[in-house]
Each structure stands twice: as C-alpha cells, then as structure tokens.
Design an enzyme around this catalytic site. Structure first.
Site, PDB file in Angstrom:
ATOM      1  CB  SER A  19      -0.964  -0.048   1.180  1.00 66.06           C
ATOM      2  OG  SER A  19      -2.021   0.865   1.037  1.00 66.06           O
ATOM      3  CD  GLU A  67      -5.135  -4.205  -3.844  1.00 65.40           C
ATOM      4  OE1 GLU A  67      -5.264  -3.893  -2.639  1.00 65.40           O
ATOM      5  OE2 GLU A  67      -4.077  -4.635  -4.317  1.00 65.40           O
ATOM      6  CG  HIS A  70      -5.772  -2.306   0.271  1.00 61.98           C
ATOM      7  ND1 HIS A  70      -4.827  -2.219  -0.712  1.00 61.98           N
ATOM      8  CD2 HIS A  70      -5.355  -1.475   1.254  1.00 61.98           C
ATOM      9  CE1 HIS A  70      -3.885  -1.363  -0.360  1.00 61.98           C
ATOM     10  NE2 HIS A  70      -4.180  -0.906   0.839  1.00 61.98           N
TER      11      HIS A  70
END
Length: 494
Positions: free
Chosen positions: A195, A313, A401
């Site tokens: 991320s 995600e 995610h």
C-alpha cells in the site's frame, strides 16, 4: 550463533551497543532487536544520525509509532496503545544470529495511506527463522509531520520536502552502515512494502539519493499515483495553515504547537476536502521528479522487481470509517473524463458493469492494479520483473486490500483469522508457506523461484496466488488494454 552455540544479543552499532532478545521458532531461534533509533529529527526538519549513547541500550520493546489520526479511527490503533511519539524514527532487526554470515536483507516499509500504521504491526521473525535473510522493519513520519508542503505554504525554502521519504532513506543508510553487525549484507538489500509502503518503494526507485542503497524491490498494491502534484500539495498545505488560525504562522510557531493540535487540523482538512489529506508525498522537483508525468518517464535502477496487487483491493474501503473516502461510480467516471477525455473513458467504462461489483473493480484498477502494472511494465523493459495477483478470498470481502499481509506475516488472533476466512491451517497455511518462500528466495537470489516465470511484454505471465496457484498469460487482457492512457495523480487511499 556464536562458536559456543549461544545467541549473540549485544551488538555494536555506530551510535552504541544494543541488546536484543531471542524468539524460538520451529526452524530455530531468532534474535530480535526492537526499537533501535536509526535517526532523530526536530519537527519539520531533516533526519540526522541518532545521538550516541553510553553503555548497553535495551532493544527489547518496539519504539513508539508516529502520532497519527484519520477521521473515524482512534489516534491510537492496533498495538500502539498510548505510546505514539514524534521520537519515532526507530527500526527492528530480525536475524538468526549477529554473526559474519552476511545474509541478504529485506527492509519492510509499512502501509497506512501515509497517515497511520507502524512497524510493530509486522513481526518478521518467521521470515528470518529460515536463516536465509535478515528482516528490518521501520517507522517513519506520517501525515502532516512527514508529508506537509510547509515550505511552500510558509514561503520558506529552508523547510525540507517529503520528510517521511527522507526518513526512509535515513533508515536505508543505517542499514548500509550497521546491518553487517547483525548478520546482514549491506550489498544485498531489498526494499519492500504494501500500500503506502509499495508507493514508497516506487518513489524511492526514482530517487537518486536512495537508489545506491538497495538492490531489489518488492511492491504490493500501489505505485506513484498515491501522491500529489506540487500544486495540489501546496494548496492543501496552505489550507492547513488557514485552518490552524494563527495570525502570524512561522516554522518556529508550528514546531512549538502540541502535536494533537496539528493532527486535529489535518483531520479538518481531510473532512473538508473529502479525505484528500495534507499529508501525502508530492512531486517536488527535488527529492522526486517534478510531476507524475516526469515520474513515468524517469529511469528506474536496473534491479529485480517483484510486484502485484490483490484482486478485490477496494472491497476493504467499503468497511472503513469515513476517513478514507468512498468512491461512487459517477465520481470515478467524472475523474476519468477530466483526466483521459471522453473516448478513452468510454472504452474503460465499458469494461465495468453498472453494478456494485463492477464499480468496486473499477476503483481497484484505477488506484491499485493499473498503476502497479504500468510501473512493472516500464521496469520490465530493462530489468527482470515478476508479476503476481493475490486471488484467495475471504467469503465476505474477497481478496481485499491488505489481505496478502495476513499470509506473508505472522498475524495471530481473532481478527486476522476472521479476515482470512479461517485459521492459518490447511490450504491457507500452505499458501502462506508458498508466499513466504517466494519472498525469501527473491530477497536471497533476486528471483522468486523457478516455478514463477519472469514477466515479459508478449505473454505477460502473472502468478495467481490462490488455494492452488497458477500462472496466467495476460489475465483480464481486455480490461488492461482499455487503460491505454497514463495513470492519474488523484490519490485517495493507500
């Protein structure tokens, strides 16, 4: 291990002696040094080497995380308790032994939208337990403390840009200068992150100050676009100063304010700007290229890259509080038309049904999948690259995610088990073992094992992580071909 068979826990760093602890794993003992200062810094100033200390410093507990807050999420999250502090420039080392083995090193940069998170969330002892690599996890300054364009807002060129990235570079310099004493090889360092950590890796690959300090890179879900253009960074910093409400704002005044006040104003700007935070990296023309377009054309170092994303995600952001904005389909389409024009946008939108699932996939591709893929494509033109997609699903949230971290790292307890869809047993444990083996081999050898074919522009081989892994040539080809325009610098999450 020492010749006498005992773990050597007291290690000499350039700043002084540190003493760690031993963690016992199935593969053997792991030596862990927690909370080692790699730098220190006055608020809104460059990091510099830590002040040396006398005697032996206990490196037995994690150091404080950077103070942090986003709307709807408490100031102290996860394992942080109430111990956040601006003296947060610390790292943790995991190694089988402080010996002369010179094992390759993985430096992990945590995610959290550049607004939250901490290295103490990532126990990397199991990665070091094999004895093949040394793992290092780092803290860095977040939000307005690490990524506020205060120099522009105060018209003060002496205030450095992108302090959080400069912290990461300071940590890499510490690794270069100290890791050999912990059994690591400073000439075989791989930077890795997920991320915001993945975005950091992509930015460091464009930073001339950073590239001599590492020799491989791992990017998990994100590249380049979770960053501001310079004009946007300046506008948000100026609004921060306005909402601060001080009649004569100066650097010295901001350095003296309580950190809670700075975080309150950061939160106010986020809420006013629909969560566009005054605390993200920006293209400054100094540490980084001047624009995203310049970043797209800038060369990356000739080092191996492993990159990928999770299939679903954006499912994670449906369940977060309002601090990270929810993107509706019409807003995404407006963004695309503003950036790409009608013809290209029509082609993109045709790939995504007007359903909740279609809109979530559109957001996933816009913010994570396509920027990561496009970065990997550019890098693969001159350096070895391996691409993956993480597909194993939680029954309710899919492959959302951050769910890859639940397999790569040792994360125990009810919440990680629920997010994985069950305990780390059976097929889930087997997947975790395969992922960890690939990552270790990549750090060790510069390639993730022979079963994972190298990405190349014709076949576009991609490893799909699932209950049973498989290699696909150009998965989702029609969607990929619709995204023919460069990525947009319009960040929201990371």
């Amino acid at each position: 291990m020492s010749q006498a068979g005992q773990a050597t826990l007291t290690v000499a760093t350039e700043a002084g002696l540190v003493e760690g602890t031993i963690s016992i794993h199935a593969e053997g003992p792991v030596c862990i040094w927690r909370g080692i200062p790699y730098a220190e810094a006055v608020r809104f100033q460059h990091p510099h080497p830590p002040t040396p200390w006398q005697g032996i410093r206990a490196a037995t507990s994690y150091g404080p995380p950077c103070p942090q807050r986003i709307p709807g999420i408490p100031l102290a999250i996860g394992a942080h308790g109430d111990h956040s502090d601006e003296a947060c420039l610390v790292l943790n080392v995991f190694s089988r032994a402080a010996d002369a083995a010179r094992r390759p090193v993985m430096v992990w940069i945590h995610g959290g939208a550049f607004l939250l998170g901490s290295a103490d969330m990532y126990d990397a002892a199991h990665l070091a337990a094999s004895g093949e690599i040394v793992a290092v996890t780092i803290n860095y300054r977040l939000g307005v403390l690490g990524f506020l364009d205060l120099g522009s807002a105060l018209d003060d060129p002496g205030i450095p840009s992108n302090l959080g990235l400069r912290d990461q570079i300071a940590a890499l310099r510490w690794v270069r200068d100290n890791i050999a004493a912990f059994g690591g090889d400073p000439d075989r360092v791989t930077i890795a992150g997920e991320s915001a950590g993945s975005v950091s890796v992509s930015l460091l690959m464009l930073c001339l100050q950073a590239t001599p300090l590492f020799h491989g890179a791992i990017m998990q879900s994100g590249a380049l676009t979770i960053a501001h253009e310079a004009g946007r960074a300046r506008m948000l910093a100026c609004r921060f100063i306005e909402l601060l409400g001080e009649p004569e704002p100066t650097l010295e005044l901001l350095q003296g304010l309580p950190v809670r006040r700075l975080l309150e104003v950061q939160q106010a700007v986020q809420q006013e700007m629909s969560a566009d935070a005054p605390g993200l990296p920006w293209y400054d023309g100094d540490l980084l290229p001047a624009t995203l377009a310049d970043a797209h054309s800038a060369p990356t170092p000739t080092i191996p890259l492993l990159a990928g994303n999770n299939r679903d995600e954006y499912r994670s952001f449906e369940i977060l509080p309002g601090g990270i904005r929810q993107r509706q389909r019409n807003r995404l389409e407006t963004l695309l038309r503003r950036g790409f024009g009608d013809h290209a946008t029509d082609g993109i939108m045709a790939q995504y049904p007007s359903t909740r699932a279609g809109s979530l996939q559109l957001a996933t591709d816009l913010y994570f999948a396509m920027p990561t893929l496009h970065f990997a494509e550019r890098h693969a033109a001159h350096a070895p690259t391996w691409l993956y997609r993480f597909d194993i699903t939680n029954p309710l949230l899919g492959a959302a995610h951050g769910f890859d971290l639940l397999y790569l790292f040792d994360m125990h307890g009810l919440l990680p088990s629920a997010l994985r869809g069950g305990p780390l047993r059976g097929v889930r444990a087997a997947l975790a073992s395969r992922m960890r083996r690939h990552w270790i081999e990549f750090v060790r050898d510069g390639r993730p094992g022979l079963a994972w074919p190298q990405f190349e522009p014709v076949r576009r081989q991609t490893l799909l992580f699932n209950r049973v892994d498989g290699v696909a040539d150009d998965p989702e080809m029609s969607r990929r071909m619709a995204w023919s325009e460069p990525d947009l610098a319009e960040p929201t999450v990371g």
